[in-house]
Design a protein around this motif. Structure first.
Motif, mmCIF file in Angstrom:
data_model
loop_
_atom_site.group_PDB
_atom_site.id
_atom_site.type_symbol
_atom_site.label_atom_id
_atom_site.label_comp_id
_atom_site.label_asym_id
_atom_site.label_seq_id
_atom_site.Cartn_x
_atom_site.Cartn_y
_atom_site.Cartn_z
ATOM 1 N N ALA A 47 0.831 -1.214 0.000
ATOM 2 C CA ALA A 47 0.000 0.000 0.000
ATOM 3 C C ALA A 47 0.858 1.254 0.000
ATOM 4 C CB ALA A 47 -0.931 -0.001 1.208
ATOM 5 N N PHE A 48 1.889 1.258 0.811
ATOM 6 C CA PHE A 48 2.728 2.456 0.881
ATOM 7 C C PHE A 48 3.650 2.565 -0.332
ATOM 8 C CE2 PHE A 48 0.921 2.828 4.936
ATOM 9 C CZ PHE A 48 1.126 4.132 5.359
ATOM 10 N N TYR A 49 3.986 1.446 -0.948
ATOM 11 C CA TYR A 49 4.765 1.499 -2.179
ATOM 12 C C TYR A 49 3.925 2.058 -3.317
ATOM 13 C CZ TYR A 49 7.074 -0.010 -6.447
ATOM 14 O OH TYR A 49 7.638 -0.030 -7.697
ATOM 15 N N VAL A 50 2.721 1.518 -3.491
ATOM 16 C CA VAL A 50 1.849 1.955 -4.581
ATOM 17 C C VAL A 50 1.518 3.439 -4.462
ATOM 18 C CG1 VAL A 50 -0.490 1.713 -5.508
ATOM 19 C CG2 VAL A 50 0.869 -0.326 -5.037
ATOM 20 N N VAL A 65 9.035 4.533 5.464
ATOM 21 C CA VAL A 65 9.606 5.506 6.405
ATOM 22 C C VAL A 65 8.498 6.310 7.067
ATOM 23 C CG1 VAL A 65 11.108 7.528 6.615
ATOM 24 C CG2 VAL A 65 11.775 5.618 5.159
ATOM 25 N N ALA A 66 7.373 6.461 6.377
ATOM 26 C CA ALA A 66 6.252 7.208 6.937
ATOM 27 C C ALA A 66 5.738 6.572 8.224
ATOM 28 C CB ALA A 66 5.127 7.291 5.911
ATOM 29 N N PRO A 115 -5.264 1.369 -8.071
ATOM 30 C CA PRO A 115 -4.454 0.577 -7.138
ATOM 31 C C PRO A 115 -4.159 1.309 -5.839
ATOM 32 C CG PRO A 115 -3.149 1.296 -9.026
ATOM 33 C CD PRO A 115 -4.571 1.588 -9.348
ATOM 34 N N ARG A 116 -4.078 2.638 -5.889
ATOM 35 C CA ARG A 116 -3.841 3.390 -4.654
ATOM 36 C C ARG A 116 -5.035 3.262 -3.714
ATOM 37 N NH1 ARG A 116 -1.719 7.315 -8.375
ATOM 38 N NH2 ARG A 116 -3.567 8.645 -8.136
ATOM 39 N N HIS A 117 -6.235 3.450 -4.263
ATOM 40 C CA HIS A 117 -7.439 3.302 -3.446
ATOM 41 C C HIS A 117 -7.587 1.864 -2.944
ATOM 42 C CE1 HIS A 117 -9.524 7.206 -3.900
ATOM 43 N NE2 HIS A 117 -8.839 7.288 -5.023
#
Length: 319
Positions: free
Chosen positions: A161-164, A170-171, A196-198
């Motif tokens: 999820a954080f990659y996409v 790091v967040a 894909p982000r959603h």
């Protein structure tokens, strides 16, 4: 100060009551009276325990800066005021407190797998979500032989999820700054870059529901939604809701994780994750949305949501 705390299972009872009287003394508060349940605790003993606890926090590498945040506690006009001083070091330590060492180790393992999947020289073409998600879930199934399948799947969803979304781990975990970083690729779902982000953020939210980590993941979703500014989209709602269903299947229960494993064995592709959405209205201004659907509680809107839910429920993975 009065408070009640729920206790672990024990023969004495489910709750313990705390009754304390504190006096303001400069930078901290001094206990004048303390009762734990019906038992009076001498004030000197209570203050010694408080000092011992603070000293323990300050001596630990994980919480030293966080323990030093509070500079003053005082009572004014019927309110308790806490004065604190923020710092970058404390921010990092508080983020680390959200994620235990075992969970961070999982993230690091899946980040390494993601590095392998995105490797390649020069500019790389867009990659569909299933080309990353399926191999990572297969890796999770291998690791789950000696661990929890739901925990492994949850880690996959968070990392991906954080990659996409272009954030990077790091967040949430400052230590991830020192891990090998995957090559950033454009990820698509149903030919779109927003879906894909959603889908993945909603899946991660569903997988972490009820935990402090869920709030942190949700914050990044809200920030992304606020920045988008592209108008109302039923396509986004469909991706959100499908992602939520996927997160529940993957990490909600052992039975769901087993169902996902069997689906992957048969071959899991994009149409198995998200139904057809090309015909759904999108990029609607507020005025256009109100004119066509009346509002989020109106029949026309509810009819569209019901159609989205029908399409999602028709997919074998979500039945």
């Amino acid at each position: 100060m009065r408070a009640s705390f729920e206790l672990p299972t024990n023969p004495l009872g489910r709750y313990v009551n705390l009754d304390a009287v504190l006096r303001e003394t400069g930078s901290s508060a001094h206990l004048e009276k303390l009762h734990i349940g019906r038992v009076p605790v001498p004030a000197f003993l209570g203050n010694w325990l408080v000092r011992l606890g603070i000293a323990h926090l300050q001596s630990g590498a994980d919480y030293s800066a966080s323990a030093d945040l509070v500079k003053q506690v005082r009572a004014r006009d019927g309110m308790l005021q806490v004065v604190f001083e923020w710092s970058d070091a404390a921010a990092g330590e508080l983020k680390s407190a959200l994620v235990g060492a075992e969970e961070q180790a999982r993230w690091q393992a899946y980040q390494a797998r993601l590095v392998e999947l995105t490797a390649g020289a020069g500019s790389a073409p867009p990659v569909s979500l299933d080309q990353l998600l399926v191999p990572m879930l297969q890796f999770a199934a291998q690791r789950a032989a000696s661990a929890s399948a739901t925990a492994e799947n949850r880690a996959v969803l968070i990392v991906l999820a954080f990659y996409v979304n272009g954030k990077g781990l790091v967040a949430l975990a400052p230590q991830a700054r020192d891990w090998p970083q995957p090559k950033q690729r454009v990820v698509t779902l149903a030919g779109r870059t927003d879906s894909p982000r959603h889908f993945m953020i909603s899946a991660a939210l569903a997988a972490t529901a009820g935990s402090p980590l869920s709030d942190a993941v949700g914050l990044y979703k809200e920030l992304d939604d606020a920045r988008a500014g592209s108008g109302f989209s039923f396509n986004d709602i469909a991706a959100d809701r499908a992602g939520t269903r996927f997160g529940v299947v993957a990490a909600g229960s052992a039975a769901g994780a087993d169902k996902l494993r069997r689906a992957m064995a048969r071959g899991l592709r994009e149409p198995d994750l998200l139904p057809a959405i090309k015909d759904l209205p999108e990029a609607l201004t507020q005025a256009e949305f109100t004119r066509r659907y009346g509002g989020t509680g109106q029949p026309a809107y509810q009819k569209m949501i019901a159609e989205i839910e029908r399409r999602i429920a028709a997919l074998p993975l979500y039945r």
